[in-house]
Design a protein around this motif. Structure first.
Motif, PDB file in Angstrom:
ATOM      1  N   LEU A   1       9.750 -11.252  76.250  1.00  0.00           N
ATOM      2  CA  LEU A   1       9.449 -11.472  74.839  1.00  0.00           C
ATOM      3  C   LEU A   1       9.940 -12.826  74.330  1.00  0.00           C
ATOM      4  CD1 LEU A   1      10.197  -7.921  73.355  1.00  0.00           C
ATOM      5  CD2 LEU A   1       8.005  -8.914  74.033  1.00  0.00           C
ATOM      6  N   THR A   2      11.130 -13.244  74.763  1.00  0.00           N
ATOM      7  CA  THR A   2      11.676 -14.499  74.244  1.00  0.00           C
ATOM      8  C   THR A   2      10.776 -15.698  74.544  1.00  0.00           C
ATOM      9  OG1 THR A   2      13.943 -13.673  74.357  1.00  0.00           O
ATOM     10  CG2 THR A   2      13.656 -16.062  74.325  1.00  0.00           C
ATOM     11  N   PRO A   3      10.326 -15.920  75.798  1.00  0.00           N
ATOM     12  CA  PRO A   3       9.420 -17.056  76.027  1.00  0.00           C
ATOM     13  C   PRO A   3       8.118 -16.955  75.239  1.00  0.00           C
ATOM     14  CG  PRO A   3      10.332 -16.270  78.102  1.00  0.00           C
ATOM     15  CD  PRO A   3      10.695 -15.253  77.064  1.00  0.00           C
ATOM     16  N   LEU A   4       7.601 -15.731  75.074  1.00  0.00           N
ATOM     17  CA  LEU A   4       6.337 -15.570  74.345  1.00  0.00           C
ATOM     18  C   LEU A   4       6.492 -15.887  72.867  1.00  0.00           C
ATOM     19  CD1 LEU A   4       4.904 -12.277  75.926  1.00  0.00           C
ATOM     20  CD2 LEU A   4       4.082 -14.614  76.265  1.00  0.00           C
ATOM     21  N   LEU A   5       7.616 -15.490  72.276  1.00  0.00           N
ATOM     22  CA  LEU A   5       7.802 -15.647  70.835  1.00  0.00           C
ATOM     23  C   LEU A   5       8.477 -16.962  70.474  1.00  0.00           C
ATOM     24  CD1 LEU A   5       8.980 -12.009  69.954  1.00  0.00           C
ATOM     25  CD2 LEU A   5       6.686 -12.977  69.738  1.00  0.00           C
TER      26      LEU A   5
ATOM     27  N   ALA B   1       8.239 -25.583  71.205  1.00  0.00           N
ATOM     28  CA  ALA B   1       7.265 -26.624  71.544  1.00  0.00           C
ATOM     29  C   ALA B   1       6.692 -27.270  70.289  1.00  0.00           C
ATOM     30  CB  ALA B   1       6.157 -26.032  72.403  1.00  0.00           C
ATOM     31  N   GLY B   2       6.359 -26.459  69.288  1.00  0.00           N
ATOM     32  CA  GLY B   2       5.814 -26.993  68.043  1.00  0.00           C
ATOM     33  C   GLY B   2       6.811 -27.862  67.294  1.00  0.00           C
ATOM     34  N   LEU B   3       8.068 -27.436  67.266  1.00  0.00           N
ATOM     35  CA  LEU B   3       9.097 -28.217  66.576  1.00  0.00           C
ATOM     36  C   LEU B   3       9.315 -29.565  67.258  1.00  0.00           C
ATOM     37  CD1 LEU B   3      11.309 -28.405  64.425  1.00  0.00           C
ATOM     38  CD2 LEU B   3      12.857 -27.240  66.001  1.00  0.00           C
TER      39      LEU B   3
ATOM     40  N   TYR C   1      16.845 -21.287  76.881  1.00  0.00           N
ATOM     41  CA  TYR C   1      17.881 -20.488  77.540  1.00  0.00           C
ATOM     42  C   TYR C   1      18.844 -19.902  76.514  1.00  0.00           C
ATOM     43  CZ  TYR C   1      20.573 -18.831  81.483  1.00  0.00           C
ATOM     44  OH  TYR C   1      21.168 -18.013  82.404  1.00  0.00           O
ATOM     45  N   LEU C   2      19.182 -20.667  75.479  1.00  0.00           N
ATOM     46  CA  LEU C   2      20.030 -20.126  74.422  1.00  0.00           C
ATOM     47  C   LEU C   2      19.349 -18.942  73.738  1.00  0.00           C
ATOM     48  CD1 LEU C   2      21.394 -23.434  72.844  1.00  0.00           C
ATOM     49  CD2 LEU C   2      22.777 -21.611  73.869  1.00  0.00           C
ATOM     50  N   ALA C   3      18.044 -19.068  73.508  1.00  0.00           N
ATOM     51  CA  ALA C   3      17.307 -17.952  72.899  1.00  0.00           C
ATOM     52  C   ALA C   3      17.256 -16.759  73.841  1.00  0.00           C
ATOM     53  CB  ALA C   3      15.892 -18.409  72.533  1.00  0.00           C
ATOM     54  N   LEU C   4      17.065 -17.019  75.143  1.00  0.00           N
ATOM     55  CA  LEU C   4      17.015 -15.943  76.135  1.00  0.00           C
ATOM     56  C   LEU C   4      18.327 -15.171  76.192  1.00  0.00           C
ATOM     57  CD1 LEU C   4      15.519 -16.243  79.676  1.00  0.00           C
ATOM     58  CD2 LEU C   4      17.817 -15.362  79.430  1.00  0.00           C
TER      59      LEU C   4
END
Length: 467
Positions: free
Chosen positions: A256-260, A266-268, A288-291
């Motif tokens: 879920l983390t890579p998808l969301l 990337a946009g930022l 990785y921090l988000a993961l």
């Protein structure tokens, strides 16, 4: 009121039905994702060919600085011919797979053939390269010109656009603007030092590690080792461990983390106009921090209110003891991982599927990007993975399966979670080594430091080869 007569109809101490169902669904999804990831890893390119070729390039460049037996040991009998054949094999493999050949390889092979007097074969590769774009194509077109531009300034600009350092820039300079400005002597001395770092130091560590391992086995056989401390860990159930690993680490973290979060990062970065390769570095550390966030939050919720029963046994103090235990574990596991990797190569060859981060580090010459990669590999990954696998999973599994079973299970899950079939067995041995340090020392901090040292050595080797 007895458990059988409770209003919920659930025996006392039994897990809620929703929790069991969630664990089963998470486990099924994890197994599917892991199986698919392991199979897909076979289609990813291996960094092994790049590593071998980079070492050959260093050998060719360092050859003038080497003499006597040291020359044969470090560079081989004919490193230039070995390099030519290695590049030819890579180019042929790329063409057979329908991929565009690497322009660096095309230019390097063309320059090598020209130095060997094979002008016709060299010009054919340069003509193929000149039809494209980029600094390599510009160099190829300049080499195909019948007369160089007077003054050599444009040629100097072309050389400056190539990746810094290394064989490609040195040979391009010598072909376009021969002279002392090419710095061939300095490049040769630097390559010799790099070659020693990636050849001699690993062998020395293997020798010391083998001695350390034999000494440990001898002491254990004679019963002269210290008593193993009690294996402590969070008071989680086996169901909690399944939810943490399958639900938190795999479904939330890896799916879920890579998808969301991935598209948002990337946009930022696009909005901020961050360019490559720094863009890849910031993306890796941010993702990785988000993961990490989901699994660690789930673990924190599981441990809430458990007090000392939820202690993960980091035990950072005294730091010197943790460092010594980490170094000892690293030295002992090095020869074992190397042996397993060598045996796998003999039986299976190179199955591919290297971690994409390895290639990013190897091919990056941007210091801020390398800092992002290094921080992720040496700080974030050891802290996060050791907390999950040796801090939570190993003690929980150890209570059910015994210490050996807990070490083996945590090592196996650790290896599979990296989603690389080609690296599965070496990672399993590394995971078992990390588990042994956790069990024998009673300190999770020692595992984190050992993991950081392992990743740090790998990272340093890639930087030395790629710089």
């Amino acid at each position: 009121m007895t458990g059988a007569n409770r209003p919920s109809g659930r025996p006392e101490g039994a897990a809620p039905g929703w929790k069991v169902a969630l664990a089963l669904v998470s486990l099924a999804l994890s197994l599917l994702l892991w199986l698919n990831g392991l199979i897909d890893s076979l289609s990813r390119p291996s960094v092994g060919n790049d590593l071998n070729r980079r070492q050959l390039e260093l050998a060719v460049l360092a050859e003038p600085e080497l003499s006597g037996p040291l020359r044969n040991v470090l560079a081989g009998r004919n490193p230039t011919e070995t390099l030519r054949q290695a590049i030819a094999d890579e180019l042929q493999e790329a063409r057979e797979a329908g991929r565009t050949p690497d322009p660096d390889l095309l230019l390097e092979q063309a320059l090598l053939l020209r130095r060997q007097g094979q002008r016709q074969a060299s010009d054919a590769l340069l003509a193929e390269l000149a039809s494209g774009s980029g600094p390599q194509a510009d160099v190829a077109r300049a080499l195909l010109e019948p007369e160089p531009v007077a003054g050599g300034v444009p040629n100097a600009a072309l050389i400056g656009a190539l990746p810094p350092g290394g064989l490609l820039r040195t040979w391009s300079c010598e072909a376009l603007a021969p002279g002392p400005d090419c710095g061939a002597a300095g490049a040769s001395r630097q390559a010799a030092l790099q070659l020693i770092a990636v050849s001699v130091l690993p062998v020395a560590l293997l020798v010391v590690g083998s001695g350390t391992l034999l000494r440990e086995l001898w002491q254990r056989w004679r019963g002269k080792t210290a008593d193993v401390p009690p294996l402590q860990g969070p008071s989680l159930s086996g169901l909690d461990a399944v939810l943490l690993i399958a639900g938190g680490f795999v479904v939330v973290g890896e799916l879920l983390t890579p998808l969301l979060v991935g598209p948002l990062i990337a946009g930022l970065l696009q909005q901020l106009e961050v360019t490559s390769p720094l863009r890849e570095g910031i993306s890796v550390v941010s993702l990785y921090l988000a993961l990490m966030t989901g699994p660690l939050l789930i673990l924190a919720l599981m441990l809430r209110g458990k007090g000392e029963a939820g202690w993960l046994q980091f035990r950072w103090s005294p730091l010197g003891l943790n460092v010594r235990q980490a170094l000892k574990g690293l030295l002992m596991v090095l020869p074992l991982v190397s042996l397993v990797g060598w045996l796998q190569g003999q039986l299976w060859g190179d199955p591919g599927g290297s971690n994409p981060l390895l290639e990013l580090v190897l091919n990056s010459h941007n210091v801020p990007a390398l800092a992002c990669f290094g921080f992720t590999a040496v700080v974030l990954a050891p802290l996060f993975e050791e907390t999950i696998f040796r801090g939570a999973l190993l003690p929980v599994a150890g209570r059910k399966l015994g210490a050996a079973g807990g070490i083996l299970l945590s090592g196996a899950v650790f290896a599979v979670a990296h989603l690389s079939l080609g690296e599965l067995l070496p990672l399993l041995v590394l995971g078992i080594g990390l588990g042994w340090v956790r069990w024998s020392s009673g300190r999770l901090g020692s595992c984190v430091l050992m993991h950081a040292l392992w990743n740090g050595l790998t990272f340093a080797n890639l930087v030395v080869l790629g710089w």
